[in-house]
Design an enzyme around this catalytic site. Structure first.
Site, PDB file in Angstrom:
ATOM      1  N   ARG A 202       0.825  -1.214   0.000  1.00  0.00           N
ATOM      2  CA  ARG A 202       0.000   0.000   0.000  1.00  0.00           C
ATOM      3  C   ARG A 202       0.860   1.266   0.000  1.00  0.00           C
ATOM      4  O   ARG A 202       0.405   2.332   0.416  1.00  0.00           O
ATOM      5  CB  ARG A 202      -0.955  -0.002   1.200  1.00  0.00           C
ATOM      6  N   ASP A 234      -6.431  -4.128   0.046  1.00  0.00           N
ATOM      7  CA  ASP A 234      -6.921  -3.128  -0.906  1.00  0.00           C
ATOM      8  C   ASP A 234      -5.914  -2.021  -1.187  1.00  0.00           C
ATOM      9  O   ASP A 234      -6.173  -1.136  -1.993  1.00  0.00           O
ATOM     10  CB  ASP A 234      -8.236  -2.519  -0.411  1.00  0.00           C
ATOM     11  N   GLY A 235      -4.768  -2.024  -0.497  1.00  0.00           N
ATOM     12  CA  GLY A 235      -3.751  -1.009  -0.734  1.00  0.00           C
ATOM     13  C   GLY A 235      -4.071   0.349  -0.152  1.00  0.00           C
ATOM     14  O   GLY A 235      -3.375   1.325  -0.437  1.00  0.00           O
ATOM     15  N   ARG A 299      15.023  -2.036   2.843  1.00  0.00           N
ATOM     16  CA  ARG A 299      14.938  -2.812   4.081  1.00  0.00           C
ATOM     17  C   ARG A 299      15.809  -4.061   3.983  1.00  0.00           C
ATOM     18  O   ARG A 299      16.266  -4.429   2.908  1.00  0.00           O
ATOM     19  CB  ARG A 299      13.488  -3.256   4.309  1.00  0.00           C
ATOM     20  N   ASP A 392      11.326  -7.160   7.163  1.00  0.00           N
ATOM     21  CA  ASP A 392      10.868  -6.211   6.151  1.00  0.00           C
ATOM     22  C   ASP A 392      10.588  -4.838   6.737  1.00  0.00           C
ATOM     23  O   ASP A 392      10.295  -3.891   5.995  1.00  0.00           O
ATOM     24  CB  ASP A 392       9.609  -6.738   5.441  1.00  0.00           C
ATOM     25  N   ASP A 402       8.197   2.149   9.280  1.00  0.00           N
ATOM     26  CA  ASP A 402       6.925   1.427   9.341  1.00  0.00           C
ATOM     27  C   ASP A 402       6.298   1.465  10.738  1.00  0.00           C
ATOM     28  O   ASP A 402       6.459   0.545  11.534  1.00  0.00           O
ATOM     29  CB  ASP A 402       7.089  -0.027   8.884  1.00  0.00           C
TER      30      ASP A 402
END
Length: 640
Positions: A202, A234-235, A299, A392, A402
């Site tokens: 996303r 759904d991103g 990453r 990740d 993140d």
């Protein structure tokens, strides 16, 4: 020597202040020398006079003192003019419109890409990225909060935030000029298990802005629609998670912790369906998009994915690593790039040291290890728990990256995890973060070994460097937090033990320690008075433990010879008064979901000055209310 921060290019350019104090240009400097009696006999006046205008050459008939004053006046005028010109040029460079940003696309230019553009979720082989187009649907998107300091990094004029089309551009509806959007391909170990291809499900990168200091800043929209890496999602992104990421990115930077940044947050005007607790009760939530900014979003998993897909993809690791070093570790470019026959340089009979000058890939891995160590030590210092330390989610630049379920410690609990998905094992709890950092580095080391870029000894050496660098940094952080002259393991261990037993608030306790006075004849109650805000409902036994510790602490700081005032200033500069507690985020989110973003903006202001007293904003530094510990506030799921 391993370098952790690169000196910004602007430090090598003269500032206006430097121009006022630096030597004047050659012609002006020569003019200043002429009136000096000691030097005039060594310098011919005729050539110098010939270069002057008729008006100024007439000055040569003046007495030396007057002549010197006149030339000093002229030189000051020239210097001020030069400084003014420099400042004007600098202002012009740092105040650009969106269309004037110097956008580069080195990632897609230099690295192998997917042969297919966009497309449905699928396995993307032999590639580092896929070109994609933002596909989010919007209905009157609105810019609700932004960071002026990030705009400054990009040389972006803050007035650009007022543009009516700004929300369209940073929701992905309108494409920024020069942008070639893409999603990155990577894999990762999630909760200790290899999860295969993950990628930017996303997140869509718009490109890299090159600012006037030569720095490269990648712009990335999070929540702008599906990519081939979206799997079954759904991103899109919801408002609550976007607010948390935006605020924490900026709060961490203000705390002095390496982190990705956030330029702005835009609401889409559309709802998104989310099952917040994965309990089968999805609901509609407001959609939003954050524009994340970092030197790079590479990453550990960006390299891992190619090592675990077979021999055909393994060479991509070297290609990607060469790109990484060229753009983000340029100081390593001069080292050897051989991927075999590494030599060891003995420095003792039992512990030979690896000669990193013989292999730039080993030197790179060692630097990544040390940057990671420094980062996690800083996390521990402020009581930050990442919550999702999958490979990740680990930046090779040593950045916090993140922001999903994160949390700053309230009541000190070493086993605290902010992630409901992390229960009951608590793999990513606060106390485990240093060990998880090493575990993740070992996975990256295995990837480099698979590509024959490092050998076993070099991997072991980097692991050892991680451990030693973490301990050095952590001891330094804790020593400063207590205002000590040197590290005292016993004193610090006893403090943390007391805090854990009594569930003391981490942030408030460390901030309060600076108020302890080095007065030895205090009564027990007087001694503990500075800690009253956090020492609640204590038994006699626990009170005695804190009194004993406080007297030991006073004895230690007294021996350092540092005054109470100086110690308080020093400690307050490293122990924040304000941190982005989850309940503060939730209060801002609750209001924002009703269309009121006042609290989001106010929180940003507060968190930009975490070490200041900020009179009138004391409520943001209080103990959390009881509701702060309910599910969905102190702990969140990965969908958050």
């Amino acid at each position: 020597m391993t370098t952790f921060r690169h000196v910004p290019a602007h430090l090598f350019r003269p500032s206006a202040a430097a121009l006022r104090t630096s030597p004047t240009p050659t012609s002006a400097r020569s003019a200043l020398l002429l009136p000096c009696p000691r030097l005039s006999r060594h310098i011919s006046l005729k050539p110098a006079a010939a270069q002057l205008s008729p008006a100024s050459s007439s000055c040569l008939s003046l007495p030396h003192a007057q002549l010197r004053r006149r030339f000093l006046q002229l030189s000051r005028r020239f210097t001020v003019m030069a400084a003014s010109t420099q400042v004007s040029l600098q202002e012009n460079k740092t105040r650009l419109k969106l269309e004037q940003l110097n956008l580069d696309n080195s990632f897609i230019r230099d690295l192998p890409g997917d042969s297919t553009t966009d497309g449905p979720p699928r396995q993307v082989l032999h590639a580092c990225y896929t070109k994609v187009s933002p596909s989010v649907l919007v209905d009157n998107p609105q810019l609700v909060v932004w960071s002026n300091s990030v705009a400054e990094l990009l040389n972006l004029d803050p007035k650009e935030f007022e543009r009516p089309d700004f929300p369209l551009i940073f929701s992905g509806v309108s494409i920024l000029r020069g942008s070639v959007p893409y999603a990155q391909c990577y894999g990762g170990h999630q909760f200790g298990t290899w999860a295969g291809q993950l990628g930017d499900g996303r997140a869509i990168t718009l490109g890299e802005v090159l600012n006037n200091q030569g720095e490269r800043w990648e712009l990335q929209l999070k929540g702008a629609g599906k990519t081939p890496y979206s799997r079954f999602a759904d991103g899109l992104a919801v408002l609550r998670s976007s607010i948390r990421e935006f605020l924490c990115s900026e709060a961490m930077d203000a705390l002095g912790i390496p982190t990705t940044r956030a330029l702005c947050l835009v609401t889409t005007g559309k709802n998104v369906t989310r099952d917040m607790f994965y309990d089968g009760n999805p609901k509609e939530e407001p959609g939003a998009i954050v524009c994340r900014v970092a030197q790079s979003f590479l990453r550990f998993g960006s390299y891992q994915i190619h090592a675990l897909r077979g021999e055909e993809d393994v060479p991509i690791i070297r290609t990607l690593l060469d790109y990484t070093i060229q753009h983000h570790f340029p100081h390593l470019n001069s080292l050897s790039s051989k991927g075999e026959d590494f030599s060891l340089k003995p420095e003792g009979l039992e512990k030979p040291a690896v000669d990193l000058t013989s292999n730039k890939y080993a030197a790179w891995f060692c630097e990544v290890a040390e940057r990671t160590a420094v980062l996690i030590a800083k996390w521990q210092g402020v009581g930050f728990t990442h919550g999702v330390m999958n490979t990740d989610n680990m930046s090779v630049l040593g950045l916090t990256i993140d922001y999903g379920p994160f949390g700053f410690l309230d009541a000190f609990d070493p086993n605290y995890t902010p992630n409901t998905t992390d229960l009951p094992g608590r793999r990513y709890c606060f106390a485990n973060q240093p060990d998880i950092g090493m575990w993740n580095l070992a996975r990256l080391g295995g990837t480099l070994s698979t590509a024959n870029l490092v050998n076993d000894e070099e991997v072991k050496y980097a692991m050892a460097k991680y451990g030693s660098r973490f301990m050095d940094e952590y001891q330094s952080v804790m020593t400063k937090k207590l205002g000590l002259a040197k590290y005292n393991k016993d004193l610090i261990s006893k403090l943390l033990t007391n805090m854990a037993i009594d569930k003391v608030d981490y942030t408030i306790c460390f901030r309060a320690l600076s108020k302890i006075k080095t007065i030895h004849d205090f009564t027990d109650d007087e001694l503990l008075n500075p800690l009253k805000p956090v020492l609640l409902d204590m038994s006699k036994e626990r009170k005695k433990a804190w009194v004993d510790w406080s007297r030991q602490y006073i004895q230690e700081v007294t021996s350092s010879g540092i005054s109470d005032e100086e110690r308080k200033r020093s400690m307050d500069s490293v122990n924040p008064k304000f941190v982005l507690r989850n309940y503060l985020c939730q209060s801002a989110i609750d209001a924002a979901e009703q269309g009121d973003f006042t609290e989001v903006r106010r929180l940003l202001e507060v968190m930009q000055k975490p070490y200041d007293e900020q009179e009138g904003r004391e409520k943001y530094a209080r103990l959390p209310p009881a509701w702060a510990y309910r599910p969905g506030v102190c702990m969140l799921s990965c969908s958050s």
